[in-house]
Each structure stands twice: as C-alpha cells, then as structure tokens.
Design a protein around this motif. Structure first.
Motif, PDB file in Angstrom:
ATOM      1  N   UNK A   1       0.850  -1.202   0.000  1.00 44.26           N
ATOM      2  CA  UNK A   1       0.000   0.000   0.000  1.00 44.26           C
ATOM      3  C   UNK A   1       0.881   1.245   0.000  1.00 44.26           C
ATOM      4  N   UNK A   2       0.610   2.209  -0.886  1.00 44.26           N
ATOM      5  CA  UNK A   2       1.467   3.392  -0.955  1.00 44.26           C
ATOM      6  C   UNK A   2       1.315   4.292   0.264  1.00 44.26           C
ATOM      7  N   UNK A   3       2.369   5.054   0.527  1.00 48.11           N
ATOM      8  CA  UNK A   3       2.347   6.044   1.595  1.00 48.11           C
ATOM      9  C   UNK A   3       2.862   7.366   1.046  1.00 48.11           C
ATOM     10  N   UNK A   4       2.489   8.439   1.718  1.00 53.76           N
ATOM     11  CA  UNK A   4       3.002   9.762   1.398  1.00 53.76           C
ATOM     12  C   UNK A   4       3.248  10.475   2.716  1.00 53.76           C
ATOM     13  N   UNK A   5       4.331  11.219   2.795  1.00 50.86           N
ATOM     14  CA  UNK A   5       4.644  11.948   4.023  1.00 50.86           C
ATOM     15  C   UNK A   5       4.262  13.406   3.848  1.00 50.86           C
ATOM     16  N   UNK A   6       3.334  13.870   4.693  1.00 53.07           N
ATOM     17  CA  UNK A   6       2.891  15.259   4.665  1.00 53.07           C
ATOM     18  C   UNK A   6       2.852  15.768   6.102  1.00 53.07           C
ATOM     19  N   UNK A   7       3.362  16.980   6.304  1.00 54.35           N
ATOM     20  CA  UNK A   7       3.363  17.587   7.638  1.00 54.35           C
ATOM     21  C   UNK A   7       3.975  16.658   8.681  1.00 54.35           C
ATOM     22  N   UNK A   8       5.037  15.940   8.285  1.00 57.91           N
ATOM     23  CA  UNK A   8       5.745  14.987   9.147  1.00 57.91           C
ATOM     24  C   UNK A   8       4.897  13.787   9.541  1.00 57.91           C
ATOM     25  N   UNK A   9       3.806  13.539   8.826  1.00 64.36           N
ATOM     26  CA  UNK A   9       2.946  12.391   9.077  1.00 64.36           C
ATOM     27  C   UNK A   9       3.020  11.444   7.883  1.00 64.36           C
ATOM     28  N   UNK A  10       3.250  10.170   8.151  1.00 57.39           N
ATOM     29  CA  UNK A  10       3.228   9.179   7.074  1.00 57.39           C
ATOM     30  C   UNK A  10       1.796   8.685   6.918  1.00 57.39           C
ATOM     31  N   UNK A  11       1.203   8.974   5.771  1.00 58.52           N
ATOM     32  CA  UNK A  11      -0.197   8.670   5.510  1.00 58.52           C
ATOM     33  C   UNK A  11      -0.296   7.504   4.524  1.00 58.52           C
ATOM     34  N   UNK A  12      -0.976   6.443   4.927  1.00 57.97           N
ATOM     35  CA  UNK A  12      -1.262   5.327   4.029  1.00 57.97           C
ATOM     36  C   UNK A  12      -2.505   5.655   3.207  1.00 57.97           C
ATOM     37  N   UNK A  13      -2.465   5.330   1.944  1.00 60.37           N
ATOM     38  CA  UNK A  13      -3.608   5.629   1.082  1.00 60.37           C
ATOM     39  C   UNK A  13      -3.718   4.597  -0.031  1.00 60.37           C
ATOM     40  N   UNK A  14      -4.857   4.609  -0.692  1.00 60.22           N
ATOM     41  CA  UNK A  14      -5.068   3.806  -1.899  1.00 60.22           C
ATOM     42  C   UNK A  14      -5.637   4.720  -2.968  1.00 60.22           C
ATOM     43  N   UNK A  15      -5.296   4.459  -4.212  1.00 68.50           N
ATOM     44  CA  UNK A  15      -5.697   5.317  -5.327  1.00 68.50           C
ATOM     45  C   UNK A  15      -6.204   4.429  -6.460  1.00 68.50           C
ATOM     46  N   UNK A  16      -7.479   4.591  -6.811  1.00 67.56           N
ATOM     47  CA  UNK A  16      -8.052   3.743  -7.858  1.00 67.56           C
ATOM     48  C   UNK A  16      -7.428   4.010  -9.219  1.00 67.56           C
ATOM     49  N   UNK A  17      -6.904   5.212  -9.433  1.00 70.29           N
ATOM     50  CA  UNK A  17      -6.315   5.583 -10.723  1.00 70.29           C
ATOM     51  C   UNK A  17      -5.021   6.377 -10.458  1.00 70.29           C
ATOM     52  N   UNK A  18      -3.958   5.694 -10.032  1.00 74.90           N
ATOM     53  CA  UNK A  18      -2.732   6.411  -9.653  1.00 74.90           C
ATOM     54  C   UNK A  18      -2.091   7.200 -10.785  1.00 74.90           C
ATOM     55  N   UNK A  19      -2.416   6.875 -12.019  1.00 69.67           N
ATOM     56  CA  UNK A  19      -1.881   7.626 -13.157  1.00 69.67           C
ATOM     57  C   UNK A  19      -2.831   8.717 -13.623  1.00 69.67           C
ATOM     58  N   UNK A  20      -3.874   8.994 -12.821  1.00 75.43           N
ATOM     59  CA  UNK A  20      -4.869   9.983 -13.202  1.00 75.43           C
ATOM     60  C   UNK A  20      -6.096   9.306 -13.773  1.00 75.43           C
ATOM     61  N   UNK A  21      -7.101  10.098 -14.078  1.00 80.53           N
ATOM     62  CA  UNK A  21      -8.347   9.555 -14.616  1.00 80.53           C
ATOM     63  C   UNK A  21      -8.074   8.836 -15.931  1.00 80.53           C
ATOM     64  N   UNK A  22      -8.833   7.797 -16.251  1.00 80.99           N
ATOM     65  CA  UNK A  22      -8.640   7.073 -17.516  1.00 80.99           C
ATOM     66  C   UNK A  22      -8.725   8.006 -18.719  1.00 80.99           C
ATOM     67  N   UNK A  23      -7.936   7.695 -19.733  1.00 81.74           N
ATOM     68  CA  UNK A  23      -7.867   8.569 -20.908  1.00 81.74           C
ATOM     69  C   UNK A  23      -9.211   8.678 -21.610  1.00 81.74           C
ATOM     70  N   UNK A  24     -10.055   7.636 -21.468  1.00 82.66           N
ATOM     71  CA  UNK A  24     -11.331   7.659 -22.176  1.00 82.66           C
ATOM     72  C   UNK A  24     -12.467   8.210 -21.317  1.00 82.66           C
ATOM     73  N   UNK A  25     -12.125   8.732 -20.131  1.00 79.34           N
ATOM     74  CA  UNK A  25     -13.185   9.266 -19.266  1.00 79.34           C
ATOM     75  C   UNK A  25     -13.677  10.601 -19.814  1.00 79.34           C
TER      76      UNK A  25
END
Length: 269
Positions: free
Chosen positions: A1-25
């Motif tokens: 599961x990916x994490x991102x560090x913001x404001x000294x907090x490590x936040x776990x998250x999930x992203x349905x479209x990590x490369x952005x919205x589908x090209x055909x959307x």
C-alpha cells in the motif's frame, strides 16, 4: 500500500487511478478523496467505491494520521491538522481540487475544508457529520480517558451494536469491531480529543455543491445536528438525504444507497 509523508505524518492511502483519470473518461469524471471517521479506516469506503470507479471517477482513500495504518507518533491532532494533511496529500499527488467525502469526524474535516480551502474543494459530501457541541466534547473526553487506560476493547464491545441501525447485518458489526480493535489506543484517544476540541465551523462559508447523508437511526450524529449544518451551508446546489433504518456506519450498513446517492450527486457537479 502506498504512503506519502505530509506535515511529518506518514499517511497510508489507496488510489483507484494512480496515473490519473482514464484517458477515455469524459469531462464529468471527478477526483474524490475520502476521510473516514473515528475508530475507522480507509476500508470503510470500499463497499461504495465501485459505484464511482465504474463511472471513471478517481477515488483516493486514506488512513488519517493516528488511525489504522497511519502510525501515531505522538503529535497533537486537531480537525484543522487533519484538514491540512488532506490538502498535503492533494499537493503530493498533484491534484488541484477534489470532491471531499467525510464520515462522522471526517464530516467535520470536509466541512472545514469547504469553508477554509474553497479553491481545493470541488464539492463536499458529508456522511453523518458530527456537529461540535458541549455534549459531544464530554462524550469524546470520556472516551479518550477510557481507551487511554483500558485499550480499545471497551469500544469494540459497545460501538458495533450501539451505533448501528436495527437491520445492520452481524457481519457488518463484526467488521466494525475489527476496525476498532485495529486502532492504536493512544492515536484513538488523540483523535477523540481532536473532536472534543473541534472549532466552530462557519458553515455559511461552504459554497461548493454539498450533499449530506444522514442515518434515520443515527444516535452519534443526530438529525438535529445534521439539519443545523445543512440549513447553514450557503451552497446553491445542496441536498439532504435520510437513509431509512440506518445508524452511524452508513457505508457499511447501506452501501448501495450511499454509493448511488454519491454517484448521482457527482453527475450534477
């Protein structure tokens, strides 16, 4: 599961479209970011995500700092600091603005985001949002004291039955129990204190499209409090829906109703 560090907090998250919205959307596809409630996690939202991802919406769920997998490291937590972390996640993922969805404590966060970060908020969905009050502060302070000394089991033994509607399946109650037992007691206590000291939010400053979902049987976020919030939001596009027979764990108790309500609302944003 990916994490991102913001404001000294490590936040776990999930992203349905990590490369952005589908090209055909099409142009009606939005980015959503979801903020869960006290004693919960990003997994609370997974039953409703297919109603949005099937329409090419990008859905980002996260564990707030101090909850679930976003490890508590002793930093003080406030509703404002959670909101700042959400903005930090948007920045880290290069997202200009999003539809912000919050349940319970997360409902406090998304209304604050709508009021104080209007340029980052495309629309607000508040699910059983708690309204700051003296009674709420008392309850949250008591909870903080209990879990600080006795751990999470007292919450796990009472909340799954006490905070759900009469038709809630046993499997859902068992999942709520598991969510609660998976919390760090000190992180949970800090989040209780954040709710107890929540600021008065200027609801009139919320002008983005606004959807409030309330549970008919919700004893944690009363109908009176939900209507207080809804009546004061200034949005010209706002909607209040009451879910019959549902308690405080809306996305688990009635995922089909919640998913369809949010998807329908998103179509008009």
């Amino acid at each position: 599961m990916p994490t991102v560090t913001v404001n000294n907090h490590q936040i776990h998250y999930a992203d349905s479209h990590p490369d952005g919205a589908p090209a055909d959307s099409d142009s009606h596809a939005h980015t959503f970011i979801f903020i869960h409630g006290l004693g919960s996690s990003q997994n609370y939202y997974f039953p409703i995500l297919p109603y949005l991802t099937s329409q090419s919406h990008r859905c980002i769920t996260l564990d707030t700092y101090g909850a679930a997998r976003s490890t508590y490291t002793g930093d003080p937590i406030s509703i404002g600091s959670i909101a700042a972390d959400v903005v930090g996640v948007l920045d880290a993922l290069h997202i200009a603005n999003a539809v912000v969805v919050g349940h319970s404590m997360g409902g406090l966060v998304v209304t604050l985001l709508g009021a104080e970060y209007p340029d980052r908020v495309k629309a607000v969905v508040a699910i059983g949002p708690t309204h700051p009050s003296e009674q709420l502060a008392t309850v949250m302070t008591q909870r903080s004291d209990i879990v600080s000394t006795a751990g999470m089991e007292p919450m796990a033994n009472t909340i799954p039955n006490g905070a759900t509607g009469p038709n809630c399946p046993a499997l859902v109650r068992s999942f709520i129990r598991e969510l609660l037992l998976g919390q760090n007691p000190q992180g949970y206590a800090a989040l209780c204190r954040a709710i107890a000291t929540a600021p008065a939010i200027d609801y009139s400053a919320v002008r983005a499209p606004f959807l409030l979902l309330a549970g008919e049987e919700d004893k944690s976020a009363s109908m009176q409090g939900c209507r207080h919030i809804f009546d004061r939001v200034s949005s010209a596009n706002k909607r209040l829906e009451v879910l019959e027979g549902v308690g405080h764990w809306h996305c688990l108790e009635a995922p089909e109703e919640v998913g369809r309500a949010i998807a329908g609302f998103a179509g008009g944003v």
